[in-house]
Design an enzyme around this catalytic site. Structure first.
Site, PDB file in Angstrom:
ATOM      1  N   ASP A   1       4.826  -4.759   9.655  1.00 31.32           N
ATOM      2  CA  ASP A   1       5.559  -5.218   8.467  1.00 31.32           C
ATOM      3  C   ASP A   1       5.156  -6.679   8.251  1.00 31.32           C
ATOM      4  OD1 ASP A   1       7.549  -6.271   6.742  1.00 31.32           O
ATOM      5  OD2 ASP A   1       8.958  -4.726   7.396  1.00 31.32           O
TER       6      ASP A   1
ATOM      7  N   ASN B   1      -2.568  -7.729  -0.411  1.00 34.64           N
ATOM      8  CA  ASN B   1      -2.119  -6.836  -1.484  1.00 34.64           C
ATOM      9  C   ASN B   1      -0.680  -6.354  -1.282  1.00 34.64           C
ATOM     10  OD1 ASN B   1      -2.476  -4.468  -3.524  1.00 34.64           O
ATOM     11  ND2 ASN B   1      -2.088  -3.433  -1.575  1.00 34.64           N
TER      12      ASN B   1
ATOM     13  N   ARG C   1      -2.201 -17.096   7.358  1.00 36.21           N
ATOM     14  CA  ARG C   1      -2.156 -18.073   8.475  1.00 36.21           C
ATOM     15  C   ARG C   1      -2.894 -17.533   9.700  1.00 36.21           C
ATOM     16  NH1 ARG C   1      -2.990 -20.887  11.775  1.00 36.21           N
ATOM     17  NH2 ARG C   1      -1.744 -22.416  12.900  1.00 36.21           N
TER      18      ARG C   1
ATOM     19  N   TYR D   1      11.076 -11.355  -9.001  1.00 31.37           N
ATOM     20  CA  TYR D   1       9.726 -10.796  -8.832  1.00 31.37           C
ATOM     21  C   TYR D   1       8.699 -11.723  -9.492  1.00 31.37           C
ATOM     22  CZ  TYR D   1       5.606  -7.859  -9.060  1.00 31.37           C
ATOM     23  OH  TYR D   1       4.304  -7.396  -8.937  1.00 31.37           O
TER      24      TYR D   1
ATOM     25  N   LYS E   1       5.445 -13.864  -7.778  1.00 36.54           N
ATOM     26  CA  LYS E   1       4.045 -13.754  -8.180  1.00 36.54           C
ATOM     27  C   LYS E   1       3.522 -15.091  -8.718  1.00 36.54           C
ATOM     28  CE  LYS E   1       3.165  -9.662  -6.720  1.00 36.54           C
ATOM     29  NZ  LYS E   1       2.116  -9.414  -5.710  1.00 36.54           N
TER      30      LYS E   1
ATOM     31  N   VAL F   1      -0.048  -1.124 -13.820  1.00 31.79           N
ATOM     32  CA  VAL F   1      -0.889  -0.191 -13.062  1.00 31.79           C
ATOM     33  C   VAL F   1      -0.007   0.961 -12.582  1.00 31.79           C
ATOM     34  CG1 VAL F   1      -2.620   0.019 -11.241  1.00 31.79           C
ATOM     35  CG2 VAL F   1      -2.017  -2.263 -12.105  1.00 31.79           C
TER      36      VAL F   1
HETATM   37  P1  NDP Z   1       2.512   0.621  -4.190  1.00 34.97           P
HETATM   38  O1  NDP Z   1       3.999   0.732  -4.045  1.00 34.97           O
HETATM   39  O2  NDP Z   1       1.762   1.844  -4.575  1.00 34.97           O
HETATM   40  O3  NDP Z   1       1.896   0.019  -2.845  1.00 34.97           O
HETATM   41  C1  NDP Z   1       2.489  -1.035  -2.136  1.00 34.97           C
HETATM   42  C2  NDP Z   1       1.859  -1.160  -0.758  1.00 34.97           C
HETATM   43  O4  NDP Z   1       2.448  -2.287  -0.095  1.00 34.97           O
HETATM   44  C3  NDP Z   1       2.109   0.056   0.112  1.00 34.97           C
HETATM   45  O5  NDP Z   1       0.934   0.384   0.792  1.00 34.97           O
HETATM   46  C4  NDP Z   1       3.180  -0.407   1.094  1.00 34.97           C
HETATM   47  O6  NDP Z   1       2.971   0.266   2.334  1.00 34.97           O
HETATM   48  C5  NDP Z   1       2.838  -1.907   1.212  1.00 34.97           C
HETATM   49  N1  NDP Z   1       3.972  -2.714   1.654  1.00 34.97           N
HETATM   50  C6  NDP Z   1       5.133  -2.933   1.002  1.00 34.97           C
HETATM   51  N2  NDP Z   1       5.937  -3.697   1.748  1.00 34.97           N
HETATM   52  C7  NDP Z   1       5.273  -3.967   2.902  1.00 34.97           C
HETATM   53  C8  NDP Z   1       5.586  -4.706   4.071  1.00 34.97           C
HETATM   54  N3  NDP Z   1       6.761  -5.327   4.214  1.00 34.97           N
HETATM   55  N4  NDP Z   1       4.660  -4.794   5.053  1.00 34.97           N
HETATM   56  C9  NDP Z   1       3.467  -4.161   4.929  1.00 34.97           C
HETATM   57  N5  NDP Z   1       3.117  -3.455   3.845  1.00 34.97           N
HETATM   58  C10 NDP Z   1       4.008  -3.355   2.838  1.00 34.97           C
HETATM   59  O7  NDP Z   1       2.292  -0.522  -5.272  1.00 34.97           O
HETATM   60  P2  NDP Z   1       0.944  -1.206  -5.863  1.00 34.97           P
HETATM   61  O8  NDP Z   1      -0.257  -0.640  -5.257  1.00 34.97           O
HETATM   62  O9  NDP Z   1       1.085  -1.185  -7.322  1.00 34.97           O
HETATM   63  O10 NDP Z   1       1.177  -2.693  -5.387  1.00 34.97           O
HETATM   64  C11 NDP Z   1       0.229  -3.444  -4.662  1.00 34.97           C
HETATM   65  C12 NDP Z   1       0.317  -4.894  -5.079  1.00 34.97           C
HETATM   66  O11 NDP Z   1      -0.042  -5.006  -6.451  1.00 34.97           O
HETATM   67  C13 NDP Z   1       1.706  -5.530  -4.956  1.00 34.97           C
HETATM   68  O12 NDP Z   1       1.565  -6.830  -4.454  1.00 34.97           O
HETATM   69  C14 NDP Z   1       2.202  -5.562  -6.413  1.00 34.97           C
HETATM   70  O13 NDP Z   1       3.123  -6.594  -6.619  1.00 34.97           O
HETATM   71  C15 NDP Z   1       0.898  -5.817  -7.121  1.00 34.97           C
HETATM   72  N6  NDP Z   1       0.876  -5.474  -8.533  1.00 34.97           N
HETATM   73  C16 NDP Z   1       1.170  -4.206  -8.975  1.00 34.97           C
HETATM   74  C17 NDP Z   1       1.134  -3.918 -10.328  1.00 34.97           C
HETATM   75  C18 NDP Z   1       1.517  -2.580 -10.870  1.00 34.97           C
HETATM   76  O14 NDP Z   1       1.811  -2.488 -12.087  1.00 34.97           O
HETATM   77  N7  NDP Z   1       1.495  -1.507 -10.061  1.00 34.97           N
HETATM   78  C19 NDP Z   1       0.709  -4.928 -11.302  1.00 34.97           C
HETATM   79  C20 NDP Z   1       0.466  -6.216 -10.742  1.00 34.97           C
HETATM   80  C21 NDP Z   1       0.507  -6.463  -9.421  1.00 34.97           C
HETATM   81  P3  NDP Z   1       4.094   0.740   3.369  1.00 34.97           P
HETATM   82  O15 NDP Z   1       5.267   1.219   2.554  1.00 34.97           O
HETATM   83  O16 NDP Z   1       3.424   1.817   4.159  1.00 34.97           O
HETATM   84  O17 NDP Z   1       4.375  -0.471   4.191  1.00 34.97           O
HETATM   85  C1  8X3 Z   2       3.551  -5.636 -11.850  1.00 34.98           C
HETATM   86  C2  8X3 Z   2       3.329  -5.738 -13.315  1.00 34.98           C
HETATM   87  O1  8X3 Z   2       4.444  -6.402 -15.505  1.00 34.98           O
HETATM   88  O2  8X3 Z   2       5.605  -4.813 -14.075  1.00 34.98           O
HETATM   89  O3  8X3 Z   2       3.355  -6.861 -11.220  1.00 34.98           O
HETATM   90  O4  8X3 Z   2       5.504  -7.120 -13.472  1.00 34.98           O
HETATM   91  S1  8X3 Z   2       4.791  -6.045 -14.114  1.00 34.98           S
END
Ligand code: NDP
Ligand code: 8X3
Length: 250
Positions: A59, A84, A118, A150, A154, A183
């Protein structure tokens, strides 16, 4: 062979990055909390591509556990770190905010990204090379109604990317900040606590981006010539102009 370290690799953008880099002959280090999903990914991708994969079940909010697990990587070359892992929880005005949701978002999206950086950046310093790619968001450029905490996390990622770029400059380590718009991943399902109808409504009437679209840009940034750094990439679907303006079909 090069190695890429991806946090949040079990779903969405992280999982798509894992496949994209695997296709391009990178070894992978994949980190997330869900061990079963990590094992499945390792088995599938190692079978499909001739690469090797290390999985780290952790985590990003837990620094001491990360320290224990990541210090074992000191002999591993890490060419690219993709920060990510992240999430959004809830959507509402500040006076109705849920404190534990705020804590989770701040601890994951900001502190988790810092903790991993880090621990991995000294490995890159020792190598005198590396590339850190942070997944921020359009919510890191603009603030939208009810997105308060949120959006703040970001914006912090955006700022941290700029700061790390300065810190890493003397060591030849690149930093790229990627800011996606909508996305279609599990992101909205997580934000709305498993409410599928509400999650689907986010993408109603608009073709969103898919995880692979972001993975393509991440890979593109990572594949630039050594002298080139892509600082910032903002990606939206064709019918989204910014965080609050998009065209939807009825
Ligand atoms: P998903 O929910 O599909 O994936 C999120 C991933 O983050 C999972 O693999 C989850 O894995 C992991 N995760 C969450 N919390 C933790 C934690 N505490 N420790 C380790 N891993 C963690 O979402 P997205 O792929 O969309 O999101 C990925 C990134 O993209 C995020 O930072 C999100 O803010 C960003 N983003 C997404 C957008 C969207 O519209 N989808 C747009 C802009 C940015 P697990 O649960 O196994 O730990
Ligand atoms: C995810 C995209 O517009 O839902 O970061 O915040 S938005």
């Amino acid at each position: 062979m090069k190695t890429v370290f991806i946090t949040g690799a079990t779903s969405g953008i992280g999982e798509a990055c894992a496949e994209k880099f695997a296709q391009n002959n990178y070894n992978l280090i994949l980190l997330a909390r869900r061990e079963e999903k990590l094992i499945q990914l390792k088995n599938d991708l190692e079978k499909k591509y001739s690469i090797s994969i290390k999985i780290i079940c952790a985590d990003v909010r837990n620094y001491s556990d990360l320290e224990k697990k990541l210090t074992q990587l000191t002999d591993t070359k890490i060419d690219i770190l993709i920060n990510n892992a992240g999430l959004s929880l809830g959507l509402g005005p500040i006076h109705e905010g849920d404190i534990s949701q705020w804590d989770t978002m701040i601890d994951t999206n900001v502190k988790g990204l810092l903790y991993v950086t880090r621990l991995i950046s000294p490995i890159m310093l020792k190598q005198n090379s590396g590339h850190i790619i942070n997944i921020s968001s359009i919510a890191g450029r603009e603030t939208y109604a009810n997105g308060n905490v949120y959006c703040a996390t970001k914006h912090a990622v955006d700022s941290i990317s700029k700061a790390i770029r300065i810190d890493m400059l003397p060591y030849g380590i690149k930093v790229t900040n990627i800011a996606p718009g909508m996305v279609n991943t599990n992101f909205s399902l997580v934000r709305f606590n498993g409410d599928k109808n509400r999650a689907d409504s986010v993408y109603k009437g608009i073709e969103p981006l898919y995880a692979i679209d972001i993975a393509e840009s991440v890979y593109f940034a990572g594949a630039q010539a050594d002298n080139v750094n892509l600082n910032d990439i903002v990606i939206t679907p064709k019918f989204q102009a910014n965080a609050t303006t998009s065209i939807r079909k009825e």
